[in-house]
Design an enzyme around this catalytic site. Structure first.
Site, PDB file in Angstrom:
ATOM      1  N   ASN A 121      -6.836   0.969  -0.120  1.00  0.00           N
ATOM      2  CA  ASN A 121      -6.038   1.304  -1.252  1.00  0.00           C
ATOM      3  C   ASN A 121      -6.656   0.254  -2.334  1.00  0.00           C
ATOM      4  O   ASN A 121      -6.126   0.194  -3.396  1.00  0.00           O
ATOM      5  CB  ASN A 121      -4.731   0.889  -1.201  1.00  0.00           C
ATOM      6  CG  ASN A 121      -3.644   1.966  -0.980  1.00  0.00           C
ATOM      7  OD1 ASN A 121      -2.440   1.789  -0.715  1.00  0.00           O
ATOM      8  ND2 ASN A 121      -4.417   3.124  -0.844  1.00  0.00           N
TER       9      ASN A 121
ATOM     10  N   THR B  36       0.893  -1.106  -0.009  1.00  0.00           N
ATOM     11  CA  THR B  36      -0.028   0.092   0.086  1.00  0.00           C
ATOM     12  C   THR B  36       0.831   1.245   0.090  1.00  0.00           C
ATOM     13  O   THR B  36       2.216   1.232   0.350  1.00  0.00           O
ATOM     14  CB  THR B  36      -0.887   0.129   1.144  1.00  0.00           C
ATOM     15  OG1 THR B  36      -0.252   0.414   2.396  1.00  0.00           O
ATOM     16  CG2 THR B  36      -1.714  -1.151   1.448  1.00  0.00           C
ATOM     17  N   CYS B  37       0.042   2.483  -0.476  1.00  0.00           N
ATOM     18  CA  CYS B  37       0.867   3.616  -0.384  1.00  0.00           C
ATOM     19  C   CYS B  37       1.004   4.415   1.033  1.00  0.00           C
ATOM     20  O   CYS B  37       1.847   5.353   1.330  1.00  0.00           O
ATOM     21  CB  CYS B  37       0.079   4.816  -1.146  1.00  0.00           C
ATOM     22  SG  CYS B  37      -1.366   5.184  -0.350  1.00  0.00           S
ATOM     23  N   ASP B  38       0.635   3.682   2.007  1.00  0.00           N
ATOM     24  CA  ASP B  38       0.941   4.189   3.454  1.00  0.00           C
ATOM     25  C   ASP B  38       2.038   3.585   4.205  1.00  0.00           C
ATOM     26  O   ASP B  38       2.871   2.628   4.026  1.00  0.00           O
ATOM     27  CB  ASP B  38      -0.077   3.527   4.666  1.00  0.00           C
ATOM     28  CG  ASP B  38      -0.299   4.327   5.510  1.00  0.00           C
ATOM     29  OD1 ASP B  38       1.109   4.397   6.417  1.00  0.00           O
ATOM     30  OD2 ASP B  38      -1.292   4.682   6.041  1.00  0.00           O
TER      31      ASP B  38
END
Length: 381
Positions: free
Chosen positions: A366, A325-327
Site C-alpha cells: 500500500n 492498510t486497505c487489507d
C-alpha cells in the site's frame, strides 16, 4: 481474548526519543542484559542468538562483543554475523531445508554446523559441504507456546537415528540432535520430553558405533508479555535437571538459539492513532502500524503485546485495534481496552516488540515503507 493497557517500565538505560512513527525503539543494552541472564541460567551452554528475530547490525555487533554466537538461516544472515565480528565456527545453520546455491555460499563463507531433518538434506549437505557436522531436528508438539513451530520441520526418534546414520555413512560428522519447543514457550517443562527423546537418539547411535556430542536445545524462551511468564532461571533449572536425568554424567555439549527471549523486551513499537471511528456500536482505533508494518505475529492474536498510550489513566472501553492498510486482515486485536478519549494523533506503544517486527515488515504494501529502527541511549555500546 481481551487485552488491557499496561504500564511496563522503560529500561533504566533508555533515553526515550520522539519522532516520526511508526518506528521501533530498540534498547541494545537491554538485549545484552537479557543475553547475559540467559547465559547465566544455562552455564556451559553456548548461546546462539537467532538473527532472524532482529538482524539490526549494531545489535549483532554488541551481542558478539558480549560473547554471543549466532543462529543463521541464509547467506545474508551469515554475512551480517561475519560483518559483526563473528567467526564462521560461531554459527549454526538451523534451517533444515536450504537451497543448494545458498548452502554452497554459506559453505564458502565457512559455516560447518548444519541442521537437517531428512535423508535428502543429508545427501545435499554431503555433496556440498563434505566436511560439515550435522544435527538432526526432532519434531516437538509445540504445546505451551504462543507461536508453535511443529508443523514444518522435525522427525521422530527412529527417523533421526536413520538420518544421522546416513550422515555418518556419507562421511559427514553426525554431531547430534536439535529441536525447538515453539516460540514464546510459557512452560519450562516443555524441554523435558524432547531432551529425553534426544537421549534415545544418542543411545541408539552409540549402539551403532556413532558418537554424537551436541544437543541443540533450540529457542522458545519468552518475552515478558503477560507478566506471568516464568523467570529465565526457572527454564535453566528445568533444562539442567532434565539433561542430568537422562544423560547422567555424560551430558553432551549444549547450545540454545534464543531470539525473542533476548531482543523482544528491548523493543517498543511506537505508533500514532490515524483515526477513531464508530461502526455498528463498535469502536475502531486505527494505527499507522499494523500487520504489514511489522505486527504479523498479531495474526490470530497469537502474540499479545502489552499496550500503553499517552492517554492512560482515564476511563477505558473495548476497541478493535487495526492497522492502516486497505487489507481486511490488517486487524491486530478484536477487543482491547483503550482510553475512551484516545483520538487522532495520540501515541500508542506496543511493548515487547523488539523481535519479529522490523524483519517481518513488508517492503512497501500500500506504499507504506518498512518499519524503521531508532536506537536508544547515547551510542556508547
Amino acid at each position: 481474548m481481551t487485552l488491557t493497557t499496561t504500564t511496563p517500565q522503560a529500561p533504566a538505560t533508555a533515553t526515550i526519543p520522539t519522532g516520526p512513527t511508526p518506528r521501533l525503539d530498540l534498547d541494545v543494552p537491554a538485549a545484552v542484559a537479557a543475553y547475559r541472564s540467559l547465559a547465566a541460567a544455562l552455564p556451559g551452554t553456548a548461546v546462539h542468538y537467532a538473527v532472524k528475530a532482529n538482524p539490526d547490525p549494531v545489535l549483532l555487533r554488541v551481542l558478539h562483543l558480549a560473547g554471543a554466537r549466532f543462529d543463521v538461516a541464509s547467506p545474508a544472515e551469515v554475512r551480517a554475523c561475519l560483518a559483526a565480528g563473528a567467526r564462521p565456527e560461531d554459527l549454526v545453520l538451523s534451517n533444515p531445508v536450504v537451497a543448494r546455491a545458498h548452502l554452497e555460499e554459506m559453505t564458502r563463507l565457512g559455516v560447518r554446523l548444519v541442521v537437517v531433518d531428512s535423508p535428502q538434506a543429508v545427501v545435499k549437505v554431503a555433496a556440498t559441504a563434505p566436511d560439515a557436522s550435522v544435527l538432526c531436528r526432532l519434531v516437538t508438539s509445540g504445546e505451551g507456546s504462543d507461536w508453535p513451530l511443529s508443523r514444518k520441520y522435525g522427525v521422530c526418534v527412529a527417523e533421526a537415528v536413520e538420518v544421522l546414520t546416513l550422515a555418518d555413512q556419507l562421511g559427514l560428522d553426525a554431531a547430534g540432535v536439535s529441536f525447538h519447543v515453539g516460540s514464546q514457550q510459557n512452560d519450562p517443562t516443555a524441554w523435558q520430553q524432547p531432551i529425553a527423546a534426544a537421549a534415545r537418539v544418542f543411545g541408539a547411535l552409540r549402539g551403532r558405533g556413532i558418537h554424537p556430542r551436541i544437543l541443540d536445545l533450540g529457542g522458545g524462551f519468552p518475552a515478558r508479555l503477560s507478566g506471568q511468564e516464568p523467570d529465565v532461571r526457572s527454564y535453566g533449572q528445568v533444562i539442567r535437571s532434565a539433561l542430568t536425568a537422562v544423560f547422567g554424567d555424560d551430558v553432551p555439549r549444549t547450545i540454545v538459539e534464543p531470539g525473542r527471549g533476548i531482543v523482544a523486551d528491548a523493543g517498543v513499537l511506537v505508533s500514532t492513532v490515524v483515526d477513531v471511528v464508530e461502526r455498528g456500536g463498535t469502536r475502531w482505533v486505527f494505527l499507522d502500524a499494523g500487520v504489514f508494518t511489522g505486527l504479523v505475529e498479531t495474526l490470530d492474536e497469537a502474540i499479545r503485546y502489552p499496550v500503553t498510550t499517552n492517554r492512560d489513566g482515564g476511563t477505558t472501553g473495548p476497541c478493535v485495534l487495526a492497522g492502516p492498510t486497505c487489507d481486511s486482515v490488517d486487524v491486530l486485536y478484536q477487543q482491547v481496552q483503550l482510553p475512551l478519549d484516545l483520538a487522532e494523533g495520540d501515541e500508542v506503544r506496543l511493548h515487547g516488540a523488539g523481535a519479529y517486527t522490523t524483519c517481518y515488515s513488508t517492503v512497501g504494501f500500500n506504499g507504506f515503507p518498512p518499519l524503521p529502527t531508532v536506537l536508544l541511549g547515547d551510542g556508547r555500546w
